[in-house]
Design a protein around this motif. Structure first.
Motif, PDB file in Angstrom:
ATOM      1  N   MET A   1     -22.573 -26.802  15.479  1.00  0.00           N
ATOM      2  CA  MET A   1     -21.344 -26.480  14.761  1.00  0.00           C
ATOM      3  C   MET A   1     -20.305 -25.943  15.753  1.00  0.00           C
ATOM      4  SD  MET A   1     -20.942 -23.933  11.598  1.00  0.00           S
ATOM      5  CE  MET A   1     -19.386 -23.246  11.231  1.00  0.00           C
ATOM      6  N   THR A   2     -19.127 -26.442  15.673  1.00  0.00           N
ATOM      7  CA  THR A   2     -18.080 -25.982  16.581  1.00  0.00           C
ATOM      8  C   THR A   2     -17.487 -24.681  16.065  1.00  0.00           C
ATOM      9  OG1 THR A   2     -16.395 -27.275  15.464  1.00  0.00           O
ATOM     10  CG2 THR A   2     -17.512 -28.316  17.322  1.00  0.00           C
ATOM     11  N   THR A   3     -16.994 -23.892  16.990  1.00  0.00           N
ATOM     12  CA  THR A   3     -16.336 -22.644  16.628  1.00  0.00           C
ATOM     13  C   THR A   3     -14.853 -22.924  16.434  1.00  0.00           C
ATOM     14  OG1 THR A   3     -16.051 -22.100  18.946  1.00  0.00           O
ATOM     15  CG2 THR A   3     -18.026 -21.241  17.877  1.00  0.00           C
ATOM     16  N   PRO A   4     -14.171 -22.054  15.719  1.00  0.00           N
ATOM     17  CA  PRO A   4     -12.733 -22.261  15.527  1.00  0.00           C
ATOM     18  C   PRO A   4     -11.995 -22.293  16.868  1.00  0.00           C
ATOM     19  CG  PRO A   4     -13.550 -20.513  14.087  1.00  0.00           C
ATOM     20  CD  PRO A   4     -14.668 -20.871  15.017  1.00  0.00           C
ATOM     21  N   ILE A   5     -10.890 -23.002  16.882  1.00  0.00           N
ATOM     22  CA  ILE A   5     -10.059 -23.092  18.091  1.00  0.00           C
ATOM     23  C   ILE A   5      -9.505 -21.694  18.384  1.00  0.00           C
ATOM     24  CG2 ILE A   5      -8.001 -24.143  19.125  1.00  0.00           C
ATOM     25  CD1 ILE A   5     -10.202 -26.170  18.556  1.00  0.00           C
ATOM     26  N   PRO A   6      -9.726 -21.189  19.597  1.00  0.00           N
ATOM     27  CA  PRO A   6      -9.190 -19.863  19.944  1.00  0.00           C
ATOM     28  C   PRO A   6      -7.662 -19.820  19.841  1.00  0.00           C
ATOM     29  CG  PRO A   6     -10.811 -20.574  21.563  1.00  0.00           C
ATOM     30  CD  PRO A   6     -10.528 -21.755  20.678  1.00  0.00           C
ATOM     31  N   GLU A   7      -7.152 -18.636  19.599  1.00  0.00           N
ATOM     32  CA  GLU A   7      -5.713 -18.448  19.398  1.00  0.00           C
ATOM     33  C   GLU A   7      -4.896 -18.854  20.624  1.00  0.00           C
ATOM     34  OE1 GLU A   7      -2.463 -18.159  17.403  1.00  0.00           O
ATOM     35  OE2 GLU A   7      -4.398 -17.816  16.452  1.00  0.00           O
ATOM     36  N   ASP A   8      -5.398 -18.598  21.842  1.00  0.00           N
ATOM     37  CA  ASP A   8      -4.628 -18.966  23.030  1.00  0.00           C
ATOM     38  C   ASP A   8      -4.486 -20.482  23.145  1.00  0.00           C
ATOM     39  OD1 ASP A   8      -7.340 -19.322  23.762  1.00  0.00           O
ATOM     40  OD2 ASP A   8      -7.024 -18.637  25.816  1.00  0.00           O
ATOM     41  N   ILE A   9      -5.507 -21.218  22.717  1.00  0.00           N
ATOM     42  CA  ILE A   9      -5.443 -22.679  22.757  1.00  0.00           C
ATOM     43  C   ILE A   9      -4.501 -23.192  21.674  1.00  0.00           C
ATOM     44  CG2 ILE A   9      -6.778 -24.799  22.438  1.00  0.00           C
ATOM     45  CD1 ILE A   9      -9.119 -23.248  23.787  1.00  0.00           C
ATOM     46  N   ARG A  10      -4.575 -22.599  20.491  1.00  0.00           N
ATOM     47  CA  ARG A  10      -3.640 -22.997  19.424  1.00  0.00           C
ATOM     48  C   ARG A  10      -2.199 -22.767  19.866  1.00  0.00           C
ATOM     49  NH1 ARG A  10      -5.602 -20.262  14.266  1.00  0.00           N
ATOM     50  NH2 ARG A  10      -7.561 -20.124  15.314  1.00  0.00           N
ATOM     51  N   ALA A  11      -1.944 -21.626  20.486  1.00  0.00           N
ATOM     52  CA  ALA A  11      -0.589 -21.325  20.968  1.00  0.00           C
ATOM     53  C   ALA A  11      -0.167 -22.330  22.038  1.00  0.00           C
ATOM     54  CB  ALA A  11      -0.524 -19.899  21.510  1.00  0.00           C
ATOM     55  N   TYR A  12      -1.099 -22.705  22.932  1.00  0.00           N
ATOM     56  CA  TYR A  12      -0.801 -23.702  23.965  1.00  0.00           C
ATOM     57  C   TYR A  12      -0.383 -25.015  23.304  1.00  0.00           C
ATOM     58  CZ  TYR A  12      -1.488 -26.860  27.928  1.00  0.00           C
ATOM     59  OH  TYR A  12      -1.300 -27.797  28.897  1.00  0.00           O
ATOM     60  N   GLN A  13      -1.174 -25.483  22.354  1.00  0.00           N
ATOM     61  CA  GLN A  13      -0.871 -26.747  21.669  1.00  0.00           C
ATOM     62  C   GLN A  13       0.477 -26.659  20.955  1.00  0.00           C
ATOM     63  OE1 GLN A  13      -3.605 -28.645  23.198  1.00  0.00           O
ATOM     64  NE2 GLN A  13      -3.269 -29.812  21.348  1.00  0.00           N
ATOM     65  N   ASN A  14       0.713 -25.555  20.266  1.00  0.00           N
ATOM     66  CA  ASN A  14       1.955 -25.393  19.506  1.00  0.00           C
ATOM     67  C   ASN A  14       3.185 -25.326  20.402  1.00  0.00           C
ATOM     68  OD1 ASN A  14       0.543 -25.414  17.090  1.00  0.00           O
ATOM     69  ND2 ASN A  14       0.402 -23.189  16.985  1.00  0.00           N
ATOM     70  N   GLY A  15       3.006 -24.922  21.666  1.00  0.00           N
ATOM     71  CA  GLY A  15       4.126 -24.819  22.585  1.00  0.00           C
ATOM     72  C   GLY A  15       4.491 -26.114  23.293  1.00  0.00           C
ATOM     73  N   LEU A  16       3.711 -27.158  23.069  1.00  0.00           N
ATOM     74  CA  LEU A  16       3.977 -28.446  23.730  1.00  0.00           C
ATOM     75  C   LEU A  16       5.141 -29.180  23.092  1.00  0.00           C
ATOM     76  CD1 LEU A  16       0.278 -29.601  24.057  1.00  0.00           C
ATOM     77  CD2 LEU A  16       1.804 -29.042  25.967  1.00  0.00           C
ATOM     78  N   ASP A  17       5.844 -29.973  23.889  1.00  0.00           N
ATOM     79  CA  ASP A  17       6.890 -30.832  23.343  1.00  0.00           C
ATOM     80  C   ASP A  17       6.226 -31.929  22.498  1.00  0.00           C
ATOM     81  OD1 ASP A  17       6.800 -33.499  25.229  1.00  0.00           O
ATOM     82  OD2 ASP A  17       6.302 -31.687  26.361  1.00  0.00           O
ATOM     83  N   PRO A  18       6.965 -32.550  21.559  1.00  0.00           N
ATOM     84  CA  PRO A  18       6.358 -33.514  20.639  1.00  0.00           C
ATOM     85  C   PRO A  18       5.640 -34.686  21.316  1.00  0.00           C
ATOM     86  CG  PRO A  18       8.547 -32.921  19.878  1.00  0.00           C
ATOM     87  CD  PRO A  18       8.374 -32.294  21.235  1.00  0.00           C
ATOM     88  N   GLU A  19       6.190 -35.198  22.418  1.00  0.00           N
ATOM     89  CA  GLU A  19       5.562 -36.333  23.093  1.00  0.00           C
ATOM     90  C   GLU A  19       4.204 -35.952  23.677  1.00  0.00           C
ATOM     91  OE1 GLU A  19       8.751 -35.297  23.831  1.00  0.00           O
ATOM     92  OE2 GLU A  19       9.789 -36.822  22.659  1.00  0.00           O
ATOM     93  N   ALA A  20       4.136 -34.799  24.311  1.00  0.00           N
ATOM     94  CA  ALA A  20       2.868 -34.334  24.888  1.00  0.00           C
ATOM     95  C   ALA A  20       1.906 -33.869  23.807  1.00  0.00           C
ATOM     96  CB  ALA A  20       3.131 -33.207  25.881  1.00  0.00           C
ATOM     97  N   ARG A  21       2.421 -33.292  22.752  1.00  0.00           N
ATOM     98  CA  ARG A  21       1.566 -32.719  21.703  1.00  0.00           C
ATOM     99  C   ARG A  21       0.667 -33.774  21.083  1.00  0.00           C
ATOM    100  NH1 ARG A  21       1.581 -28.289  17.783  1.00  0.00           N
ATOM    101  NH2 ARG A  21      -0.409 -28.629  16.761  1.00  0.00           N
ATOM    102  N   VAL A  22       1.192 -34.952  20.844  1.00  0.00           N
ATOM    103  CA  VAL A  22       0.397 -36.009  20.218  1.00  0.00           C
ATOM    104  C   VAL A  22      -0.748 -36.446  21.148  1.00  0.00           C
ATOM    105  CG1 VAL A  22       1.261 -38.365  20.623  1.00  0.00           C
ATOM    106  CG2 VAL A  22       1.175 -37.480  18.352  1.00  0.00           C
ATOM    107  N   ILE A  23      -0.489 -36.491  22.435  1.00  0.00           N
ATOM    108  CA  ILE A  23      -1.526 -36.849  23.418  1.00  0.00           C
ATOM    109  C   ILE A  23      -2.544 -35.718  23.513  1.00  0.00           C
ATOM    110  CG2 ILE A  23      -1.987 -37.343  25.853  1.00  0.00           C
ATOM    111  CD1 ILE A  23       0.949 -38.491  25.937  1.00  0.00           C
ATOM    112  N   CYS A  24      -2.058 -34.498  23.632  1.00  0.00           N
ATOM    113  CA  CYS A  24      -2.954 -33.354  23.788  1.00  0.00           C
ATOM    114  C   CYS A  24      -3.783 -33.098  22.534  1.00  0.00           C
ATOM    115  CB  CYS A  24      -2.167 -32.115  24.186  1.00  0.00           C
ATOM    116  SG  CYS A  24      -1.493 -32.224  25.869  1.00  0.00           S
ATOM    117  N   ASP A  25      -3.234 -33.362  21.363  1.00  0.00           N
ATOM    118  CA  ASP A  25      -4.023 -33.232  20.131  1.00  0.00           C
ATOM    119  C   ASP A  25      -5.188 -34.220  20.133  1.00  0.00           C
ATOM    120  OD1 ASP A  25      -2.531 -31.135  19.118  1.00  0.00           O
ATOM    121  OD2 ASP A  25      -1.392 -32.379  17.703  1.00  0.00           O
ATOM    122  N   LEU A  26      -4.945 -35.439  20.592  1.00  0.00           N
ATOM    123  CA  LEU A  26      -6.010 -36.436  20.694  1.00  0.00           C
ATOM    124  C   LEU A  26      -7.061 -35.989  21.704  1.00  0.00           C
ATOM    125  CD1 LEU A  26      -7.328 -39.175  20.148  1.00  0.00           C
ATOM    126  CD2 LEU A  26      -5.690 -40.189  21.753  1.00  0.00           C
TER     127      LEU A  26
END
Length: 142
Positions: A1-26
């Protein structure tokens, strides 16, 4: 079972520009699935996964692309990865999520688990030495 995404990683993802965010989410989805037992955090401003304190894979936003970096990637002997830096790292760069070959990524992640140079102890060892799955690596416990 995976653990929840840590807050620092969520903040990193949320701070990405839209073009990078779609790649990084994948990348995040695939890496989380394939390396569910790895530790992960934002390290030196990049999202990185570790086994026993040793960095194995991470990604970051560069000016013109997203860089996926495997610290021991040169040992994988895989197409699609290019030499990066002066140690044993290899990378792939993406400008569009369609460029991410999910099957190849899963294969690379499997190798990241099994083939590792010891970056964690590079200072103590006075250089890079094999850690796991490479010639000269310590024997695995029985």
């Amino acid at each position: 079972m995976t653990t929840p995404i840590p807050e620092d990683i969520r903040a990193y993802q949320n701070g990405l520009d839209p073009e990078a965010r779609v790649i990084c989410d994948l990348l995040l989805d695939v890496i989380e699935r394939e390396l569910a037992d790895a530790d992960r955090k934002v390290w030196h401003a990049h999202h990185v996964w570790f086994f026993d304190g040793n960095p194995v894979v991470g990604y970051s936003r560069l000016k013109a692309s997203v860089q996926l970096l495997f610290w021991s990637g040169q040992a994988f002997d895989e197409p699609g990865l290019a030499v990066e830096g002066s140690f044993q790292a290899a990378q792939a760069r993406y400008t569009d999520p369609a460029q991410v070959d999910v099957a190849a990524l899963a294969r690379w992640l499997s190798k990241a688990r099994d083939l590792q140079w010891n970056y964690r102890d590079i200072r103590r060892n006075q250089g890079l030495v094999p850690l796991r799955g490479l010639p000269g690596a310590p024997a695995e416990p029985a």
